[in-house]
Design a protein around this motif. Structure first.
Motif, PDB file in Angstrom:
ATOM      1  N   UNK A 210      45.687   0.185 -37.020  1.00  0.00           N
ATOM      2  CA  UNK A 210      45.446  -0.980 -37.879  1.00  0.00           C
ATOM      3  C   UNK A 210      46.080  -2.255 -37.340  1.00  0.00           C
ATOM      4  N   UNK A 211      47.079  -2.138 -36.442  1.00  0.00           N
ATOM      5  CA  UNK A 211      47.765  -3.339 -35.962  1.00  0.00           C
ATOM      6  C   UNK A 211      46.827  -4.257 -35.176  1.00  0.00           C
ATOM      7  N   UNK A 212      45.978  -3.654 -34.319  1.00  0.00           N
ATOM      8  CA  UNK A 212      45.061  -4.487 -33.529  1.00  0.00           C
ATOM      9  C   UNK A 212      43.624  -3.992 -33.589  1.00  0.00           C
ATOM     10  N   UNK A 213      43.358  -3.051 -34.500  1.00  0.00           N
ATOM     11  CA  UNK A 213      41.994  -2.579 -34.672  1.00  0.00           C
ATOM     12  C   UNK A 213      41.508  -1.651 -33.582  1.00  0.00           C
ATOM     13  N   UNK A 214      42.443  -1.117 -32.766  1.00  0.00           N
ATOM     14  CA  UNK A 214      42.034  -0.186 -31.711  1.00  0.00           C
ATOM     15  C   UNK A 214      43.173   0.767 -31.394  1.00  0.00           C
ATOM     16  N   UNK A 215      42.822   1.841 -30.715  1.00  0.00           N
ATOM     17  CA  UNK A 215      43.810   2.823 -30.292  1.00  0.00           C
ATOM     18  C   UNK A 215      43.668   2.997 -28.792  1.00  0.00           C
ATOM     19  N   UNK A 216      44.776   2.697 -28.059  1.00  0.00           N
ATOM     20  CA  UNK A 216      44.747   2.792 -26.601  1.00  0.00           C
ATOM     21  C   UNK A 216      46.098   3.289 -26.108  1.00  0.00           C
ATOM     22  N   UNK A 217      46.228   3.446 -24.795  1.00  0.00           N
ATOM     23  CA  UNK A 217      47.473   3.932 -24.201  1.00  0.00           C
ATOM     24  C   UNK A 217      48.624   2.957 -24.462  1.00  0.00           C
ATOM     25  N   UNK A 218      48.315   1.685 -24.708  1.00  0.00           N
ATOM     26  CA  UNK A 218      49.360   0.701 -24.996  1.00  0.00           C
ATOM     27  C   UNK A 218      50.106   1.019 -26.286  1.00  0.00           C
ATOM     28  N   UNK A 219      49.502   1.837 -27.139  1.00  0.00           N
ATOM     29  CA  UNK A 219      50.116   2.158 -28.425  1.00  0.00           C
ATOM     30  C   UNK A 219      51.224   3.186 -28.310  1.00  0.00           C
ATOM     31  N   UNK A 220      51.537   3.615 -27.092  1.00  0.00           N
ATOM     32  CA  UNK A 220      52.715   4.469 -26.888  1.00  0.00           C
ATOM     33  C   UNK A 220      53.956   3.773 -27.436  1.00  0.00           C
ATOM     34  N   UNK A 221      54.017   2.440 -27.296  1.00  0.00           N
ATOM     35  CA  UNK A 221      55.168   1.677 -27.785  1.00  0.00           C
ATOM     36  C   UNK A 221      55.344   1.840 -29.291  1.00  0.00           C
ATOM     37  N   UNK A 222      54.252   1.908 -30.023  1.00  0.00           N
ATOM     38  CA  UNK A 222      54.332   2.090 -31.475  1.00  0.00           C
ATOM     39  C   UNK A 222      54.926   3.455 -31.806  1.00  0.00           C
ATOM     40  N   UNK A 223      54.526   4.471 -31.058  1.00  0.00           N
ATOM     41  CA  UNK A 223      55.063   5.816 -31.273  1.00  0.00           C
ATOM     42  C   UNK A 223      56.567   5.836 -31.005  1.00  0.00           C
ATOM     43  N   UNK A 224      56.973   5.165 -29.928  1.00  0.00           N
ATOM     44  CA  UNK A 224      58.402   5.149 -29.583  1.00  0.00           C
ATOM     45  C   UNK A 224      59.218   4.419 -30.641  1.00  0.00           C
ATOM     46  N   UNK A 225      58.635   3.427 -31.282  1.00  0.00           N
ATOM     47  CA  UNK A 225      59.333   2.725 -32.366  1.00  0.00           C
ATOM     48  C   UNK A 225      59.591   3.662 -33.537  1.00  0.00           C
ATOM     49  N   UNK A 226      58.636   4.550 -33.809  1.00  0.00           N
ATOM     50  CA  UNK A 226      58.840   5.530 -34.876  1.00  0.00           C
ATOM     51  C   UNK A 226      59.952   6.500 -34.494  1.00  0.00           C
ATOM     52  N   UNK A 227      60.012   6.866 -33.225  1.00  0.00           N
ATOM     53  CA  UNK A 227      61.079   7.763 -32.774  1.00  0.00           C
ATOM     54  C   UNK A 227      62.448   7.104 -32.874  1.00  0.00           C
ATOM     55  N   UNK A 228      62.474   5.802 -32.715  1.00  0.00           N
ATOM     56  CA  UNK A 228      63.734   5.074 -32.784  1.00  0.00           C
ATOM     57  C   UNK A 228      64.422   5.293 -34.121  1.00  0.00           C
ATOM     58  N   UNK A 229      63.639   5.452 -35.177  1.00  0.00           N
ATOM     59  CA  UNK A 229      64.208   5.687 -36.496  1.00  0.00           C
ATOM     60  C   UNK A 229      65.018   6.988 -36.528  1.00  0.00           C
ATOM     61  N   UNK A 230      64.503   8.019 -35.823  1.00  0.00           N
ATOM     62  CA  UNK A 230      65.204   9.302 -35.767  1.00  0.00           C
ATOM     63  C   UNK A 230      66.557   9.131 -35.098  1.00  0.00           C
ATOM     64  N   UNK A 231      66.577   8.360 -34.004  1.00  0.00           N
ATOM     65  CA  UNK A 231      67.801   8.186 -33.223  1.00  0.00           C
ATOM     66  C   UNK A 231      68.863   7.436 -34.022  1.00  0.00           C
ATOM     67  N   UNK A 232      68.443   6.399 -34.716  1.00  0.00           N
ATOM     68  CA  UNK A 232      69.397   5.577 -35.471  1.00  0.00           C
ATOM     69  C   UNK A 232      70.152   6.389 -36.508  1.00  0.00           C
ATOM     70  N   UNK A 233      69.509   7.432 -37.030  1.00  0.00           N
ATOM     71  CA  UNK A 233      70.123   8.215 -38.102  1.00  0.00           C
ATOM     72  C   UNK A 233      71.166   9.197 -37.597  1.00  0.00           C
ATOM     73  N   UNK A 234      71.214   9.444 -36.270  1.00  0.00           N
ATOM     74  CA  UNK A 234      72.184  10.409 -35.755  1.00  0.00           C
ATOM     75  C   UNK A 234      73.598   9.836 -35.698  1.00  0.00           C
ATOM     76  N   UNK A 235      73.724   8.528 -35.380  1.00  0.00           N
ATOM     77  CA  UNK A 235      75.041   7.914 -35.254  1.00  0.00           C
ATOM     78  C   UNK A 235      75.730   8.234 -33.942  1.00  0.00           C
TER      79      UNK A 235
END
Length: 546
Positions: A210-235
């Motif tokens: 939904x961010x740019x109306x398409x799904x491509x390999x560039x969207x790996x960055x979006x996935x990594x941002x979601x993973x960042x949430x997991x890391x922040x919670x470990x401390x």
């Protein structure tokens, strides 16, 4: 290769064997319930088909059995289960709250009742099993012999790919989202989502669409941002967001080639060659020569999340015991694999080895880390950097821990040219500032000649100080500004000549040079000082080109 466990068949066998209590620790309730329903209705798997009945403290016994009285009370629910006569699997959600945690005492009446009904569940004419489903593992000592813990891993590659394929198919039919992925790119996108729950992965894919109306390999960055949430919670781990890429690293072409050849080695395509995922590299060398810089650039090259492990936090008493902190850090890195685990200046983190001041804590943690390095199956690539490599214990340096040990020496003339090019291009973007100064081969070679013996960090500082000269006088920068600073600078190769010689002597027989053969041979021997001459004519690291 990673071991494949048939979780469905394992649980079916435990149900058939009449294990009374199973404990699954996971956030994915819907996924577990779906699996249990599929087992309970599969006569081939479980022989005797059974009902699946759930319990929550908010609703009590649910489903078609809900009219059997008030079962919101945990004790009444257990009594109801004990008296139930048909074949069934009872799923008790969040029952861990009665086992005591976070300052709460366990409910001994509930624990006693569970022990009472354990044998009756085994002897029941019709098979009955109880499954405790909770986001945390909290098992009272009294029930350790009665409850079987079942690991419920995060979604596999196949499960996430199936979910992505379904989302793509739905969006293709609607025509609202442009899908621009080939099979290899889809595989990389799915690999990036490993470590997320199925719900988190679907949310990440949906957000990318939904961010740019398409799904491509560039969207790996979006996935990594979601993973960042997991890391922040470990401390304990830090998610490193770096915009650096290999073009920002001057020189070190031998190391770069080695890394390029191992790119994508965690993908399914590498398995055709029978290749394991690379374990990691240990990068040692002269301080300030780009060890940390290239560690950050690997993340961009491989498009994998970069996690920085601060060993100091492992030994902190704030989060919990040191051993548990190390286990938690490793589990988190594996949960979001494929990933890169970066340990900067590793020799400082394990400097307490052999001392008796910590009752052997450092040795135990170090041993646990080494065992994991040797036996790990998840694709977690470890990058360790060290300045004083001689202080590391020999067991860390033997083959099997790291794939290779690289030595980063003082930059050669060709490398200094590239380092100057990187930093000048990075800063000279305003025509008013650059004026008549141009980043030409002639100017770069002139500066490289003046900076023999400089490390990369010193070259960067020389560029910055030269710009300060022009800034102070409010004019455009000139070649003379940079030359003046370079002549005034006393490099590390002079002030710490003996230390650098010791590092080189060690690397000559134990490490591979990060600089290729063709760059090393052009290093000049005409130094202004005897100290720098001794260093620069005896470069460290074995000559192996990749």
């Amino acid at each position: 290769m990673e071991k494949k466990v048939d979780r469905k068949r394992l649980m079916a066998n435990l149900f058939k064997a009449r294990f009374p209590f199973l404990y699954l620790s996971t956030w994915e309730e819907d996924r577990v319930l779906s699996l249990i329903h599929s087992i309970a209705s599969n006569q081939e798997l479980i022989k005797t088909q059974r009902k699946v009945i759930t319990w929550k403290v908010t609703t009590g016994i649910s489903g078609e059995e809900i009219g059997k009285g008030d079962t919101k009370s945990a004790l009444k629910a257990l009594e109801w289960i004990e008296n139930y006569e048909e074949p069934a699997i009872f799923v008790l959600q969040d029952f861990h709250i009665f086992f005591g945690s976070e300052g709460r005492l366990p409910d001994y009446q509930i624990i006693r009742k569970l022990r009472d009904i354990s044998s009756s569940l085994k002897r029941s004419p019709n098979p009955k099993n109880v499954v405790f489903l909770s986001p945390v593992l909290n098992l009272p000592h009294d029930l350790e012999k009665d409850i079987t813990i079942v690991d419920f891993d995060l979604p596999t590659f196949t499960e996430i790919k199936q979910s992505l394929d379904e989302m793509i198919e739905v969006n293709k039919q609607s025509g609202r989202i442009e899908i621009n992925l080939n099979e290899e790119e889809k595989e990389k996108l799915v690999k990036a989502a490993l470590g997320l729950t199925l719900s988190e992965a679907e949310n990440a894919f949906a957000r990318a669409m939904v961010e740019d109306g398409k799904l491509s390999i560039d969207d790996v960055e979006v996935i990594l941002e979601e993973k960042e949430q997991i890391i922040k919670k470990t401390g304990i781990l830090e998610f490193v967001n770096s915009s650096l890429n290999m073009k920002d690293v001057g020189g070190l072409e031998n190391l770069k080639r080695w890394l390029r050849k191992r790119n994508k080695s965690w993908l399914e395509s590498a398995q055709k060659y029978g290749l394991p995922s690379p374990k990691g590299v240990l990068i040692t060398g002269v301080p300030g020569c780009g060890k940390s810089l290239i560690s950050k650039a690997i993340s961009e090259m491989w498009q994998l999340p970069l996690l920085r492990l601060d060993v100091g936090k492992i030994f902190s008493g704030i989060v919990g015991s040191s051993e548990e902190n190390m286990r938690k850090a490793i589990q988190t890195a594996e949960a979001i694999a494929p990933s890169i685990l970066w340990i900067d200046e590793i020799e400082k983190g394990f400097s307490g080895l052999g001392s008796s001041g910590d009752s052997g804590t450092t040795s135990r943690i170090f041993g646990h880390f080494l065992t994991w390095m040797q036996e790990k199956e998840k694709p977690v690539f470890v990058i360790a950097t060290a300045n004083n490599i001689s202080s590391l214990p020999p067991e860390m340096l033997r083959k099997g821990r790291f794939d290779e040990i690289f030595f980063v020496d003082l930059p050669t003339k060709r490398e200094r040219v590239e380092i100057f090019r990187v930093h000048l291009k990075k800063r000279l973007k305003n025509p008013t500032v650059s004026g008549d100064f141009e980043i030409t081969d002639g100017n770069l070679n002139a500066l490289a000649e003046l900076t023999e013996g400089f490390v990369g960090a010193e070259i960067e500082q020389a560029v910055i100080n030269g710009l300060f000269e022009a800034f102070y006088e409010e004019r455009s920068v000139t070649l003379t500004d940079f030359e003046k600073i370079c002549r005034q600078f006393v490099p590390l190769s002079v002030t710490q000549a003996e230390q650098i010689k010791r590092i080189r002597d060690w690397a000559n027989v134990r490490a591979v040079a990060a600089t290729p053969r063709e760059d090393r041979t052009e290093y000049t021997e005409n130094d202004e000082t005897e100290a720098s001459h001794d260093i620069n004519t005896s470069r460290g690291g074995r000559t192996i080109d990749f």
